[in-house]
Scaffold this motif. Structure first.
Motif, PDB file in Angstrom:
ATOM      1  N   ALA A 180       0.816  -1.212   0.000  1.00 23.13           N
ATOM      2  CA  ALA A 180       0.000   0.000   0.000  1.00 23.13           C
ATOM      3  C   ALA A 180       0.853   1.267   0.000  1.00 23.13           C
ATOM      4  N   SER A 181       1.953   1.238   0.747  1.00 29.47           N
ATOM      5  CA  SER A 181       2.656   2.497   0.985  1.00 29.47           C
ATOM      6  C   SER A 181       3.311   3.036  -0.276  1.00 29.47           C
ATOM      7  N   GLU A 182       4.032   2.182  -0.978  1.00 29.08           N
ATOM      8  CA  GLU A 182       4.813   2.710  -2.088  1.00 29.08           C
ATOM      9  C   GLU A 182       4.902   1.666  -3.213  1.00 29.08           C
ATOM     10  N   PRO A 183       3.759   1.316  -3.835  1.00 23.99           N
ATOM     11  CA  PRO A 183       3.779   0.224  -4.817  1.00 23.99           C
ATOM     12  C   PRO A 183       4.695   0.520  -6.002  1.00 23.99           C
ATOM     13  N   LEU A 184       4.745   1.784  -6.413  1.00 27.56           N
ATOM     14  CA  LEU A 184       5.534   2.107  -7.609  1.00 27.56           C
ATOM     15  C   LEU A 184       7.013   1.910  -7.359  1.00 27.56           C
ATOM     16  N   LEU A 185       7.468   2.362  -6.191  1.00 33.37           N
ATOM     17  CA  LEU A 185       8.881   2.212  -5.844  1.00 33.37           C
ATOM     18  C   LEU A 185       9.256   0.744  -5.804  1.00 33.37           C
ATOM     19  N   VAL A 186       8.445  -0.052  -5.087  1.00 30.28           N
ATOM     20  CA  VAL A 186       8.770  -1.461  -4.920  1.00 30.28           C
ATOM     21  C   VAL A 186       8.708  -2.185  -6.259  1.00 30.28           C
ATOM     22  N   ALA A 187       7.636  -1.920  -7.006  1.00 31.68           N
ATOM     23  CA  ALA A 187       7.496  -2.597  -8.293  1.00 31.68           C
ATOM     24  C   ALA A 187       8.621  -2.199  -9.239  1.00 31.68           C
ATOM     25  N   GLY A 188       8.940  -0.906  -9.247  1.00 31.75           N
ATOM     26  CA  GLY A 188      10.018  -0.443 -10.113  1.00 31.75           C
ATOM     27  C   GLY A 188      11.332  -1.098  -9.746  1.00 31.75           C
ATOM     28  N   ALA A 189      11.630  -1.118  -8.445  1.00 31.04           N
ATOM     29  CA  ALA A 189      12.868  -1.732  -7.990  1.00 31.04           C
ATOM     30  C   ALA A 189      12.886  -3.208  -8.333  1.00 31.04           C
ATOM     31  N   ALA A 190      11.732  -3.880  -8.165  1.00 30.29           N
ATOM     32  CA  ALA A 190      11.666  -5.314  -8.446  1.00 30.29           C
ATOM     33  C   ALA A 190      11.891  -5.582  -9.927  1.00 30.29           C
ATOM     34  N   VAL A 191      11.261  -4.787 -10.783  1.00 29.34           N
ATOM     35  CA  VAL A 191      11.428  -5.004 -12.222  1.00 29.34           C
ATOM     36  C   VAL A 191      12.880  -4.780 -12.618  1.00 29.34           C
ATOM     37  N   LEU A 192      13.455  -3.691 -12.148  1.00 25.82           N
ATOM     38  CA  LEU A 192      14.834  -3.381 -12.509  1.00 25.82           C
ATOM     39  C   LEU A 192      15.782  -4.473 -12.010  1.00 25.82           C
ATOM     40  N   ALA A 193      15.620  -4.852 -10.721  1.00 25.72           N
ATOM     41  CA  ALA A 193      16.502  -5.869 -10.153  1.00 25.72           C
ATOM     42  C   ALA A 193      16.336  -7.189 -10.882  1.00 25.72           C
ATOM     43  N   ASN A 194      15.094  -7.551 -11.226  1.00 31.11           N
ATOM     44  CA  ASN A 194      14.861  -8.819 -11.915  1.00 31.11           C
ATOM     45  C   ASN A 194      15.419  -8.792 -13.332  1.00 31.11           C
ATOM     46  N   ALA A 195      15.275  -7.653 -13.987  1.00 30.77           N
ATOM     47  CA  ALA A 195      15.826  -7.552 -15.340  1.00 30.77           C
ATOM     48  C   ALA A 195      17.341  -7.736 -15.293  1.00 30.77           C
ATOM     49  N   LEU A 196      17.977  -7.089 -14.328  1.00 31.64           N
ATOM     50  CA  LEU A 196      19.418  -7.237 -14.190  1.00 31.64           C
ATOM     51  C   LEU A 196      19.773  -8.682 -13.837  1.00 31.64           C
ATOM     52  N   MET A 197      18.882  -9.339 -13.071  1.00 31.45           N
ATOM     53  CA  MET A 197      19.120 -10.727 -12.721  1.00 31.45           C
ATOM     54  C   MET A 197      19.045 -11.616 -13.951  1.00 31.45           C
ATOM     55  N   VAL A 198      18.109 -11.312 -14.859  1.00 37.24           N
ATOM     56  CA  VAL A 198      18.037 -12.057 -16.119  1.00 37.24           C
ATOM     57  C   VAL A 198      19.371 -11.931 -16.856  1.00 37.24           C
ATOM     58  N   ALA A 199      19.872 -10.700 -16.903  1.00 41.91           N
ATOM     59  CA  ALA A 199      21.125 -10.472 -17.617  1.00 41.91           C
ATOM     60  C   ALA A 199      22.274 -11.232 -16.964  1.00 41.91           C
ATOM     61  N   VAL A 200      22.344 -11.164 -15.640  1.00 41.10           N
ATOM     62  CA  VAL A 200      23.445 -11.844 -14.953  1.00 41.10           C
ATOM     63  C   VAL A 200      23.319 -13.357 -15.106  1.00 41.10           C
ATOM     64  N   ALA A 201      22.087 -13.861 -15.060  1.00 45.20           N
ATOM     65  CA  ALA A 201      21.897 -15.296 -15.275  1.00 45.20           C
ATOM     66  C   ALA A 201      22.462 -15.685 -16.624  1.00 45.20           C
ATOM     67  N   GLY A 202      22.211 -14.845 -17.637  1.00 39.57           N
ATOM     68  CA  GLY A 202      22.760 -15.127 -18.958  1.00 39.57           C
ATOM     69  C   GLY A 202      24.277 -15.098 -18.947  1.00 39.57           C
ATOM     70  N   ILE A 203      24.846 -14.108 -18.265  1.00 41.42           N
ATOM     71  CA  ILE A 203      26.298 -13.982 -18.250  1.00 41.42           C
ATOM     72  C   ILE A 203      26.941 -15.160 -17.534  1.00 41.42           C
ATOM     73  N   VAL A 204      26.334 -15.552 -16.413  1.00 47.02           N
ATOM     74  CA  VAL A 204      26.972 -16.547 -15.558  1.00 47.02           C
ATOM     75  C   VAL A 204      26.735 -17.962 -16.063  1.00 47.02           C
ATOM     76  N   ALA A 205      25.522 -18.253 -16.521  1.00 48.79           N
ATOM     77  CA  ALA A 205      25.177 -19.645 -16.764  1.00 48.79           C
ATOM     78  C   ALA A 205      24.860 -19.947 -18.221  1.00 48.79           C
ATOM     79  N   TRP A 206      24.838 -18.984 -19.074  1.00 50.05           N
ATOM     80  CA  TRP A 206      24.542 -19.245 -20.476  1.00 50.05           C
ATOM     81  C   TRP A 206      25.778 -18.999 -21.333  1.00 50.05           C
ATOM     82  N   ARG A 207      26.317 -17.797 -21.174  1.00 48.72           N
ATOM     83  CA  ARG A 207      27.417 -17.388 -22.022  1.00 48.72           C
ATOM     84  C   ARG A 207      28.624 -18.344 -21.962  1.00 48.72           C
ATOM     85  N   PRO A 208      29.051 -18.803 -20.785  1.00 49.15           N
ATOM     86  CA  PRO A 208      30.236 -19.666 -20.748  1.00 49.15           C
ATOM     87  C   PRO A 208      30.037 -20.981 -21.466  1.00 49.15           C
ATOM     88  N   PHE A 209      28.771 -21.411 -21.633  1.00 49.70           N
ATOM     89  CA  PHE A 209      28.548 -22.763 -22.141  1.00 49.70           C
ATOM     90  C   PHE A 209      28.291 -22.808 -23.640  1.00 49.70           C
TER      91      PHE A 209
END
Lengths: 132, 765
Positions: B400-429
């Protein structure tokens, strides 16, 4: 009289502190002698003074018949005098030995165990060489 | 399965051929412990599913309200299963990964101790028991991170982790004690019901701040995050364990455990949301910057911890559900990916992303495990990570307090996590050829089975979320919120906002992945321009503390006797005068009694003797004046009814004079004292000390006197001890042990003095 003793003790303590802060260890020792006298008098005065009646029980009685001097501080002082003497004797020998080994009675110059920051230990008086 | 794999695996690697067979026995025995514990905890599942909890308590220090009490509820069981389950995998892996390490036994011991400490932490019901296990994890993590003790980097990382989490631990201890006092109980199970009382308590804010410091240091929230990436100096299985199910999750557990008591206030919501959001985003950016696979992965742990903290800040059921689900998701994929990186490291000798390409052909099993774990990390369907991510978005929108902040942070962090997952576990193989010095080859079964199982669990739970929904997630949420909750986990929720956000995340994440090398260059260039880094600030802090310690040691420990005495006397005077002033104990003397002339004479004698002793230039004169003082004191004793004391005083005084005089013969003359520096300061201090003694003694004398002990001695002296000299009776009878001690002291002093003199004599010869 207790109040006078309190002032007297203060004077003795002041004299002893002044002596103990001197650089010469002999003066430190003199201060120690005065301090133990002051401590004994403190116990004596704190136990209150009663004139001229030693804590003795007359023959055939179960307890003192008149008001006698407080026996407890006297017993404590007797112990304190002897312990103070032991301490003084040991300190005296320690000072003597320190002088023999380090060749000085100035406590500022006795830096064998804790050399000054700017002087390496080797430049401090050699314990064997300068004993005499 | 465990023992089967031990025998079925042919010893392909050269290093294993060299090993004596008996080396394996203890390792495989060690695996039995976490495996048995995992199975044991599974037996608690039915009770937990039906909303129950199990509590066991033993008295420890009952007088202080400290008991060894343990409780299994939904929250602690979820953690316990992660700890023991992942612990089993880590131990199987370690037995092979460190097979030829000379300190394998030590390593296994540390790892098992760490697991037990962590289990104790999540199961403890008593606050103090909880804290003891909390500190145990800190201490053992120090041993684990510094396992490679020959490396200064590992030692530094270990110390950094110890100091940071240890400092947080101290704050936590204070917070827990305050919490116990505020809630009126030291048992979590009882405190949980006191939430309203604690939140309304005056101590609520201090409690919250202290507990959060403990949780944030342990769970590596910015700015305390610096220790976690450094902690990867530990062997890879340790990193895998520390980052997935243990250590850093202890802080998350603490937040979850104290949620029913401390949450719901503005302070709680804002501190968790802000710290969590900042940590998640900042760490993702740092993760993108790394070229070392392990380091990149380590930073994503910080991201995950930030996300967990952020969601635990909320009261909304769905947000807490997101936190619990993501906790399980993260533990599974993070352990798997660390183990995969360990495999890559062992097989190729490098962890540098630049050199690692196309390993899938050489290490197929590792590649499959890596891909499955990475999909869960990136949140692709049908993996559990997808469900976790959907819940996160749903939860973010529900906050309730700050949905935009939390959602924005979650989307950004998750997007970066997708990228890191690719770097760490896809690219080397995939794509290209490995540019490594050694020819990579697949690791033995024991090293790919663990990550494979963990990754497979991520897939299984994704396909059949009901497996964990009712048994773990729901009881855990109920425990965190302190009320019964039902949550449904499902892959498909229909087309809704979270799904759209998921698609946005994938698009964003894949775009970042596509250009990540360029972003990395930019970030590195940008990072070089930062005024300072957290790690450098840490070094400066430590250096500053050392400088402070050196400075204060130099100030206090001068090695000068006079300086020490000065300190002692000055503190004495200061303390007495200060306490006289504060307590108002000063009493003016009630009366100056009439003294006889003889009294004044003796007093004057003593004062004169003391004064002359101070100013005397000659040793002999000084000794004489000391003798005058001694005799004067003896006279006082005689006048006031203490003849025994006077006799002893005279005797000792004579002895002192003789002894000092004898010593004088061998000691140098006194120099005049008038040249001494700081004379006035010393005199002022002496007067202050003397005055303090006088004033105190007068205050004592002015108080009414209690003579009862003396009266006892006077009455008991003849009937009980048959002596009429009461002082003597006290010395040799009532206080005989004291007198014995006194004799012993004099004896010891004599022996010591003798040996000192003898030593001097021998040296002279």
């Amino acid at each position: 009289m207790e109040t006078v003793l309190a002032v007297l003790v203060g004077i003795l303590v002041a004299a002893s502190v002044y002596l103990m802060l001197a650089r010469n260890l002999l003066r430190f020792l003199f201060g120690l002698v005065l301090l133990s006298n002051a401590a004994n008098l403190t116990i004596f005065a704190a136990g209150r003074l009663t004139e001229a009646t030693p804590p003795l029980v007359p023959k055939g009685m179960l307890g003192p018949t008149e008001t006698v001097a407080n026996a407890l501080p006297q017993a404590l002082i007797l112990t304190a005098i002897v312990i103070g003497f032991g301490l003084l004797a040991f300190t005296l020998v320690l000072v003597y030995r320190g002088y023999r080994t380090l060749g000085t009675l100035e406590s500022d110059a006795m830096r064998f165990a804790e050399p000054a920051a700017d002087a390496p230990p080797s430049t401090i008086t050699d314990p064997d060489g300068s004993a005499l | 399965m465990v023992s089967l794999s031990a025998h079925s695996e042919p010893k392909t690697e050269a290093e294993e051929d060299k090993l004596p067979a008996q080396r394996f026995a203890p390792v495989w025995l060690a695996v039995l412990l976490p495996a048995a514990l995992t199975i044991g905890f599974c037996f608690a599942l039915p009770t937990i599913i039906h909303g129950g909890s199990i509590r066991i308590a033993y008295d420890w220090v009952p007088s202080l309200g400290v008991s060894l009490s343990f409780m299994v509820d939904g929250l602690s069981l979820t953690f316990a299963l992660l700890i023991t389950g992942i612990g089993t995998v880590i131990l199987i892996y370690s037995g092979s990964y460190l097979a030829c390490h000379p300190h394998l036994g030590r390593f296994i011991l540390y790892l098992l101790s760490f697991m037990v400490a962590m289990l104790g932490l999540v199961l403890a019901d008593n606050l103090i028991t909880f804290f003891v296990f909390w500190e145990l994890t800190t201490v053992i993590s120090y041993l684990l991170i510094g396992f490679d003790h020959a490396s200064s980097k590992a030692r530094r990382a270990a110390l950094q982790a110890l100091l940071l989490t240890g400092a947080g631990g101290l704050a936590l201890l204070a917070g827990l004690i305050l919490l116990g006092l505020a809630a009126g109980s030291f048992e979590f199970s009882a405190i949980i019901a006191q939430g309203d009382a604690v939140r309304a308590h005056d101590l609520y804010l201090p409690i919250l701040v202290l507990v959060l410091i403990g949780a944030f240091t342990k769970s590596a929230q910015v700015p305390f995050h610096i220790w976690l990436p450094n902690a990867m100096a530990a062997p890879t299985p340790v990193s895998a364990y520390l980052h997935s199910a243990t250590m850093v999750k202890a802080g998350i557990y603490l937040l979850a455990r104290s949620h029913p008591v401390l949450s719901g206030t503005e302070a709680w919501i804002w501190s968790l949301t802000l710290f969590g959001a900042v940590t998640a985003i900042w760490a993702s950016i740092l993760a993108l910057r790394q070229t070392d696979l392990k380091l990149a992965l380590a930073y994503t742990t910080v991201t995950a911890l930030g996300i967990l903290t952020m969601f635990l800040g909320s009261e909304a059921t769905i947000a807490v559900a997101a936190a619990v689900t993501f906790l399980i998701v993260h533990s599974l994929y993070k352990a798997a990916l660390f183990l995969v990186i360990g495999n890559i490291d062992h097989a190729t000798g490098t962890r540098d992303v630049g050199q690692l390409r196309g390993l899938a052909g050489f290490m197929p099993m590792t590649a499959i495990a890596a891909a499955a774990a990475a999909f869960s990390m990136a949140g692709f369907p049908p993996f559990l990570g997808f469900i976790g991510k959907e819940l996160k978005y749903e939860g973010a929108l529900a906050i309730a307090s700050e949905p935009l902040l939390v959602a924005g942070a979650a989307v950004l962090a998750n997007a970066l996590m997708v990228a890191v997952a690719g770097i760490v576990a896809w690219r080397p193989f995939y794509g290209g050829e490995p540019a490594t010095a050694t020819h990579p080859r697949e690791v033995p079964l024991r090293r790919w089975i663990g990550p494979a199982v963990l990754a497979a669990l991520g897939l299984t739970f994704g396909l059949a979320p009901s497996l964990i929904a009712d048994s773990l997630v729901q009881p855990a949420i109920s425990a965190i919120l302190g009320r019964k909750e039902t949550v449904k986990l499902a892959l498909w929720h229909g087309v809704n906002v979270p799904l759209l956000l998921s698609l946005l995340t994938f698009a964003l994440g894949l775009s970042i992945y596509a250009v990540h090398t360029r972003i990395r260059e930019r970030l590195t260039a940008l990072g070089a321009r930062l005024p300072f880094t957290g790690d450098a600030a840490w070094d400066r802090l430590i250096a500053g503390m050392r400088a402070l310690a050196t400075a204060q040691t130099g100030l206090l420990q001068t090695g000068l006797l006079r300086r020490y005495l000065l300190t002692v006397f000055a503190s004495f005077a200061l303390l007495i005068w200060a306490s006289l002033a504060v307590t108002d104990a000063w009493r003016p003397p009630s009366a100056w009694p009439d003294l006889l002339v003889k009294h004044w004479v003796v007093v004057a004698l003593i004062v004169a003797g003391a004064s002359m002793a101070v100013v005397a230039h000659s040793r002999l004169a000084a000794i004489c004046f000391l003798g005058v003082v001694g005799v004067g004191v003896a006279l006082l004793f005689i006048m006031f009814g203490a003849p025994d004391v006077a006799i002893t005083q005279l005797l000792v005084e004579t002895l002192v004079v003789v002894l000092v005089a004898v010593a004088m013969l061998r000691l140098p003359r006194l120099k005049p004292d008038s040249a001494r520096p700081n004379r006035h300061r010393d005199a002022a201090l002496a007067i202050a000390v003397g005055g303090a003694v006088t004033v105190t003694l007068i205050a004592v004398i002015e108080e009414p006197f209690d003579r009862s002990i003396t009266t006892f001695f006077e009455r008991a002296s003849v009937p009980e001890a048959f002596g009429r000299n009461i002082v003597n009776v006290i010395l040799v009878d009532f206080r005989a042990l004291d007198t014995f001690g006194e004799v012993a002291v004099v004896g010891v002093a004599a022996i010591a003095a003798l040996s000192l003199i003898r030593g001097a004599a021998r040296r002279r010869r």
